[in-house]
Write a protein that holds these residues in place. Structure first.
Motif, mmCIF file in Angstrom:
data_model
loop_
_atom_site.group_PDB
_atom_site.id
_atom_site.type_symbol
_atom_site.label_atom_id
_atom_site.label_comp_id
_atom_site.label_asym_id
_atom_site.label_seq_id
_atom_site.Cartn_x
_atom_site.Cartn_y
_atom_site.Cartn_z
ATOM 1 N N GLY A 1 -3.208 -19.433 1.952
ATOM 2 C CA GLY A 1 -2.090 -19.302 1.042
ATOM 3 C C GLY A 1 -1.750 -20.534 0.239
ATOM 4 N N TYR B 1 -6.818 -11.545 -0.703
ATOM 5 C CA TYR B 1 -6.472 -11.062 0.635
ATOM 6 C C TYR B 1 -6.920 -12.047 1.714
ATOM 7 C CZ TYR B 1 -6.386 -7.935 4.698
ATOM 8 O OH TYR B 1 -6.154 -7.377 5.926
ATOM 9 N N GLU C 1 -5.002 -15.388 1.530
ATOM 10 C CA GLU C 1 -3.702 -15.301 2.188
ATOM 11 C C GLU C 1 -3.852 -15.305 3.705
ATOM 12 O OE1 GLU C 1 -2.270 -11.674 0.474
ATOM 13 O OE2 GLU C 1 -1.092 -12.708 -1.058
ATOM 14 N N LYS D 1 -3.380 -13.128 6.057
ATOM 15 C CA LYS D 1 -2.224 -12.643 6.807
ATOM 16 C C LYS D 1 -2.601 -11.666 7.915
ATOM 17 C CE LYS D 1 1.057 -13.158 2.964
ATOM 18 N NZ LYS D 1 1.977 -12.450 2.028
ATOM 19 N N GLY D 2 -3.737 -11.002 7.758
ATOM 20 C CA GLY D 2 -4.081 -9.978 8.731
ATOM 21 C C GLY D 2 -5.460 -10.125 9.330
#
Length: 270
Positions: free
Chosen positions: A19, A52, A55, A57-58
């Motif tokens: 990020g 994606y 970032e 995040k997952g």
């Protein structure tokens, strides 16, 4: 070429942390090893997949790394065992490659190669488990075997597609991911029959490519679904016959519209 067999120093956009802004750094790109190719990247596109994994995040964060997977370039040098490509060839980079020997590669129904299928967590080359990128001796990880946000990258030969040198790389680079994903989803997976009614959800690059595939397959009615009404005019060029904006409806569209759902095909593509 004068650079064959030597380390190349070039610019690359490096993601140091999840990020955080990418930094343009000078990186060292090692020569290709067995079954590898070093490519000079001329054009690269930005796919949401890059965002994606930037970032993170997952999924498992793998940093520092050089992102990018949708690109076209020219072969600079090849490693031992590479016979299908030579320096100067124009190529597209693909993150799901083909070894051409495993059961998946020989199947007409799958291209999930046992050796070269996409692996988002692996940041190194499969040959020796090492990265070809460094900055002052510090290892910089690869991304899905491509790392196209660098002026030069090293990639397994099975993840390269040789193309006609007359093809404009600034345009065909999107064939590496967006266009082939959408077109393939329609023609190879959904396989709509001639005269079908097809709905495409999301009219970005992948959705428009899926729409083009539906048009090629002979669909008689192609319904584009998107929250942005400005996309309709562009979608018409790809075969869109009807447009639905969910914001314009307060109940399910099949209850308020006259669309025939007898041969309705939905492909959830964003």
């Amino acid at each position: 070429m004068a650079t064959t067999g030597k380390v190349i120093k070039c610019k690359a956009a490096v993601a140091w942390e999840a990020g955080k802004p990418l930094w343009i750094e000078e990186v060292e790109v090692a020569p290709p090893q067995a079954m590898e190719v070093r490519v000079k990247i001329l054009y690269t596109a930005l796919c949401h997949t890059d965002v994606y994994f930037w970032e993170a995040k997952g999924q498992t964060p793998v940093f520092p790394r050089i992102l990018g997977h949708e690109a076209g370039g020219i072969v600079e040098s090849v490693g031992e065992g590479v016979t299908e490509l030579v320096p100067g060839d124009h190529v597209l980079l693909v993150f799901t490659g083909e070894c051409k020997d495993c059961a998946h590669c020989k199947s007409e129904e799958s291209n999930l190669c046992d050796l070269l299928r996409i692996n988002v967590d692996r940041g190194v080359m499969i040959g020796d488990g090492q990265s070809r990128f460094t900055i002052n001796g510090k290892q910089i990880f690869h991304f899905v075997g491509t790392s196209t946000f660098s002026e030069y990258t090293v990639i397994h030969v099975g993840c390269l597609a040789k193309i006609n040198p007359e093809a404009p790389l600034d345009k065909v680079c999107v064939l590496s991911c967006g266009i082939s994903t959408g077109l393939g989803a329609t023609l190879n997976v959904a396989k709509p029959k001639k005269g079908s009614t097809v709905a495409i959800f999301g009219l970005g690059a992948v959705g428009l490519a899926a729409m083009e595939g539906a048009k090629m397959a002979g669909a008689s009615r192609i319904i584009g679904v998107d929250l942005n009404p400005e996309k309709y005019e562009q979608a018409k060029k790809f075969g869109c016959t009807d447009f639905v904006n969910p914001k314009d409806h307060t109940k399910p569209v099949q209850e308020g519209c006259c669309f025939s759902l007898v041969t309705f095909l939905s492909m959830f593509i964003t």
